[in-house]
Design an enzyme around this catalytic site. Structure first.
Site, mmCIF file in Angstrom:
data_model
loop_
_atom_site.group_PDB
_atom_site.id
_atom_site.type_symbol
_atom_site.label_atom_id
_atom_site.label_comp_id
_atom_site.label_asym_id
_atom_site.label_seq_id
_atom_site.Cartn_x
_atom_site.Cartn_y
_atom_site.Cartn_z
ATOM 1 N N GLY A 22 0.827 -1.212 0.000
ATOM 2 C CA GLY A 22 0.000 0.000 0.000
ATOM 3 C C GLY A 22 0.855 1.252 0.000
ATOM 4 O O GLY A 22 1.751 1.399 0.832
ATOM 5 N N GLU B 10 -17.243 17.333 4.932
ATOM 6 C CA GLU B 10 -16.316 17.912 3.944
ATOM 7 C C GLU B 10 -16.885 17.779 2.522
ATOM 8 O O GLU B 10 -16.754 18.683 1.698
ATOM 9 C CB GLU B 10 -14.952 17.226 4.035
ATOM 10 N N ASN C 3 1.797 -1.606 -4.729
ATOM 11 C CA ASN C 3 0.558 -0.813 -4.706
ATOM 12 C C ASN C 3 -0.227 -1.096 -5.975
ATOM 13 O O ASN C 3 0.361 -1.361 -7.022
ATOM 14 C CB ASN C 3 0.890 0.685 -4.629
ATOM 15 N N GLY D 164 -0.345 4.370 0.428
ATOM 16 C CA GLY D 164 -1.128 5.480 0.979
ATOM 17 C C GLY D 164 -0.238 6.271 1.919
ATOM 18 O O GLY D 164 1.000 6.185 1.846
ATOM 19 N N TYR D 165 -0.857 7.009 2.829
ATOM 20 C CA TYR D 165 -0.055 7.850 3.736
ATOM 21 C C TYR D 165 0.872 7.008 4.605
ATOM 22 O O TYR D 165 2.043 7.341 4.793
ATOM 23 C CB TYR D 165 -0.974 8.682 4.631
ATOM 24 N N ALA E 278 -4.888 10.634 8.332
ATOM 25 C CA ALA E 278 -3.645 10.695 7.562
ATOM 26 C C ALA E 278 -2.517 11.228 8.451
ATOM 27 O O ALA E 278 -1.363 10.787 8.349
ATOM 28 C CB ALA E 278 -3.840 11.615 6.366
ATOM 29 N N ASP F 258 -4.987 3.167 8.462
ATOM 30 C CA ASP F 258 -6.353 2.828 8.872
ATOM 31 C C ASP F 258 -6.549 1.338 9.153
ATOM 32 O O ASP F 258 -7.581 0.958 9.719
ATOM 33 C CB ASP F 258 -7.349 3.286 7.797
HETATM 34 P P1 FAD Z 1 -4.737 5.091 2.226
HETATM 35 O O1 FAD Z 1 -4.199 6.463 2.198
HETATM 36 O O2 FAD Z 1 -6.167 4.891 1.935
HETATM 37 O O3 FAD Z 1 -3.887 4.187 1.218
HETATM 38 C C1 FAD Z 1 -4.089 2.827 1.000
HETATM 39 C C2 FAD Z 1 -3.304 2.423 -0.229
HETATM 40 O O4 FAD Z 1 -3.392 1.011 -0.404
HETATM 41 C C3 FAD Z 1 -3.856 3.056 -1.511
HETATM 42 O O5 FAD Z 1 -2.794 3.560 -2.283
HETATM 43 C C4 FAD Z 1 -4.539 1.889 -2.219
HETATM 44 O O6 FAD Z 1 -4.526 2.027 -3.617
HETATM 45 C C5 FAD Z 1 -3.672 0.724 -1.766
HETATM 46 N N1 FAD Z 1 -4.373 -0.555 -1.820
HETATM 47 C C6 FAD Z 1 -5.567 -0.864 -1.269
HETATM 48 N N2 FAD Z 1 -5.879 -2.153 -1.515
HETATM 49 C C7 FAD Z 1 -4.852 -2.668 -2.235
HETATM 50 C C8 FAD Z 1 -4.571 -3.951 -2.779
HETATM 51 N N3 FAD Z 1 -5.427 -4.975 -2.633
HETATM 52 N N4 FAD Z 1 -3.424 -4.136 -3.451
HETATM 53 C C9 FAD Z 1 -2.528 -3.115 -3.602
HETATM 54 N N5 FAD Z 1 -2.740 -1.873 -3.116
HETATM 55 C C10 FAD Z 1 -3.881 -1.659 -2.432
HETATM 56 N N6 FAD Z 1 -7.253 12.487 7.673
HETATM 57 C C11 FAD Z 1 -6.614 13.567 8.178
HETATM 58 O O7 FAD Z 1 -5.637 13.414 8.924
HETATM 59 N N7 FAD Z 1 -7.033 14.838 7.885
HETATM 60 C C12 FAD Z 1 -8.054 15.085 7.025
HETATM 61 O O8 FAD Z 1 -8.391 16.236 6.765
HETATM 62 C C13 FAD Z 1 -8.732 13.971 6.448
HETATM 63 N N8 FAD Z 1 -9.720 14.172 5.549
HETATM 64 C C14 FAD Z 1 -10.288 13.095 4.938
HETATM 65 C C15 FAD Z 1 -11.245 13.319 3.941
HETATM 66 C C16 FAD Z 1 -11.826 12.256 3.285
HETATM 67 C C17 FAD Z 1 -12.834 12.520 2.197
HETATM 68 C C18 FAD Z 1 -11.452 10.924 3.619
HETATM 69 C C19 FAD Z 1 -12.072 9.760 2.879
HETATM 70 C C20 FAD Z 1 -10.508 10.689 4.604
HETATM 71 C C21 FAD Z 1 -9.917 11.767 5.274
HETATM 72 N N9 FAD Z 1 -8.940 11.572 6.255
HETATM 73 C C22 FAD Z 1 -8.297 12.655 6.814
HETATM 74 C C23 FAD Z 1 -8.551 10.213 6.668
HETATM 75 C C24 FAD Z 1 -7.329 9.749 5.885
HETATM 76 O O9 FAD Z 1 -7.506 9.948 4.511
HETATM 77 C C25 FAD Z 1 -7.019 8.281 6.161
HETATM 78 O O10 FAD Z 1 -6.913 8.116 7.563
HETATM 79 C C26 FAD Z 1 -5.713 7.885 5.492
HETATM 80 O O11 FAD Z 1 -5.862 7.933 4.093
HETATM 81 C C27 FAD Z 1 -5.253 6.493 5.907
HETATM 82 O O12 FAD Z 1 -4.026 6.226 5.301
HETATM 83 P P2 FAD Z 1 -3.613 4.752 4.892
HETATM 84 O O13 FAD Z 1 -2.167 4.792 4.530
HETATM 85 O O14 FAD Z 1 -4.038 3.785 5.918
HETATM 86 O O15 FAD Z 1 -4.502 4.386 3.620
#
Ligand code: FAD
Length: 404
Positions: free
Chosen positions: A10, A170, A37, A12-13, A318, A301
């Site tokens: 992944g 939002e 990813n 993501g952040y 994030a 998450d």
């Molecule tokens: P993500 O950033 O979701 O990344 C997951 C990654 O895994 C993605 O690149 C995806 O493509 C990849 N992936 C998923 N499944 C697979 C698979 N099977 N195979 C390969 N790759 C895969 N947080 C804040 O701190 N401040 C904010 O203002 C805020 N605003 C938000 C607004 C919205 C509309 C949303 C939806 C969320 C917001 N959040 C905010 C929360 C924040 O976006 C999440 O907490 C954060 O994105 C979590 O990061 P992560 O690395 O766990 O996952």
């Protein structure tokens, strides 16, 4: 000595922050680092409400992973993870199988529908950048169809947003700006459009200061957005949603678009690993490892981290995911060197919720902020996140500079 294999799932952040910090601190002779990813780009999940409403284009909320990783230190593989075999220490993807010595799972969130019938099938969810594009195009399609059809079905112009939490509010803030644009573009009289937010809980933005919540609701209502609070959605159908208004009282709202923004869970792949989890989120150890699995870290998450002061989980953000990436990178290096890992301690700077292009609410370093000042701060937070992942050049390329 054989170099250990670190596999990060992944970008993501959480995952990308882990990799960016690993490449800063680990030489290519120390470990083989692979990032998997499903796309060759990272998308800013925190900007998905803008891409969903259509106030930002999908390409504006994403950047190439190649722009932020050093190819001599990190191997990037574009692949979709299909299974994680913890005991066999390997990960299956649609392009092959990858073994690891250390695994970092950062596969992010999915929408949670709480078993409400029809939601999975008939509601759209702000789950990722492709889903955001679908929401934008679905709403535009409804407006375009309304303006073409001879016998007009005004319910096409009703948008129901499920959830008055952070994401829902939002998104509503963006819709408040986007609806007048859509009306102009598709020749739709604005009084025909209805945007309704339905929330099961008795309040909007739980956890936010009541004065700020009042500000947010007032701002959104002034833009024509309606609220139905304390009224759970009990069913979704192709025509709209059924809402529970009282003990035995229900209302059916016919709507062309239903967007579900009322809760998240971790990635479903977590549930197949055998690691104990709650709604695909793993209650991690203090150093971000999965309990009982010394070679598996969980970030973002998919991790559930308890705030011991209040004995409740930290919200999935994030802000926290990126900080976890820093600690996990350090801890991986410590494990390779045979040293002790460190505890992850979130450093919470505040929370800002946008209400559209030029307005926001929030608490920053303990102080309440609203209006254009809060909106400016929110954009600076967005730019800072870009800076942490890809430095100044990424901010120049993708940053938000339309600040006033
Ligand atoms: P993500 O950033 O979701 O990344 C997951 C990654 O895994 C993605 O690149 C995806 O493509 C990849 N992936 C998923 N499944 C697979 C698979 N099977 N195979 C390969 N790759 C895969 N947080 C804040 O701190 N401040 C904010 O203002 C805020 N605003 C938000 C607004 C919205 C509309 C949303 C939806 C969320 C917001 N959040 C905010 C929360 C924040 O976006 C999440 O907490 C954060 O994105 C979590 O990061 P992560 O690395 O766990 O996952």
């Amino acid at each position: 000595m054989k170099r250990p294999k670190i596999l990060v799932l992944g970008a993501g952040y959480g995952g990308l922050s882990t990799v960016v910090n690993l490449q800063k601190n680990i030489g290519s002779d120390v470990a083989d680092i692979t990032l998997i990813n499903q796309n060759d780009y990272h998308y800013e999940s925190t900007w998905l409400h803008e891409a969903s409403a259509g106030t930002l284009r999908p390409d504006q909320v994403r950047f190439d992973i190649a722009d932020v990783i050093k190819a001599d230190k990190v191997k990037f593989v574009k692949a979709s993870v299909e299974g994680i075999d913890i005991s066999g220490k390997q990960v299956t993807t649609d392009t092959g199988v990858f073994s690891y010595d250390y695994l970092v799972i950062g596969l992010g969130f999915e929408g949670e529908t709480f078993g409400i019938p029809g939601l999975d099938k008939y509601a759209l969810s702000i789950a990722n950048v492709k889903a955001a594009r679908q929401i934008r195009e679905h709403i535009e399609y409804q407006f375009a169809t309304w303006s073409l059809e001879e016998v007009k079905d005004d319910s096409r112009l009703t948008i129901v947003v499920g959830g008055a939490g952070f994401t829902g509010i939002e998104f509503l803030g963006e819709l408040g700006n986007r609806v007048p644009e859509l009306c102009k573009e598709f020749d739709v009289p604005q009084e025909k459009v209805r945007v309704l937010c339905v929330e099961a809980a008795p309040m909007v933005l739980p956890g936010f200061d009541p004065e700020l919540v009042e500000y947010a609701v007032g701002h959104l209502q002034a833009k024509g957005i309606e609220f139905s609070i304390g009224t759970p959605v009990v069913e979704a159908t192709p025509e709209g949603v059924k809402i529970k208004k009282g003990e035995d009282e229900f209302e059916f709202v016919k709507a062309g678009s239903v967007v579900w923004a009322a809760g998240i869970r971790g990635n479903r792949l977590i549930e197949q690993t055998g690691i104990e989890n709650m709604r695909a989120r793993v209650k991690v150890e203090k150093d971000m490892r999965a309990p009982g699995h010394n070679d598996v870290f969980i970030v973002g998450d998919c991790a559930l981290l308890i705030n011991e002061e209040i004995n409740r989980p930290y919200p999935p953000t994030a802000q926290i995911a990126m900080q976890q990436g820093v600690t996990v990178a350090k801890n991986l290096l410590s494990l390779i060197k045979g040293e002790e890992t460190e505890t992850f301690i979130p450093d919470l700077k505040g929370s800002l919720c946008s209400l559209g292009e030029d307005d926001a609410i929030g608490v920053v370093f303990g102080k309440k902020v609203t209006g254009s000042r809060a909106s400016f701060m929110k954009k600076m937070v967005d730019n800072r996140a870009l800076y942490m992942l890809g430095g100044a050049s990424l901010v120049v390329k993708k940053g938000k500079f339309n600040v006033l």
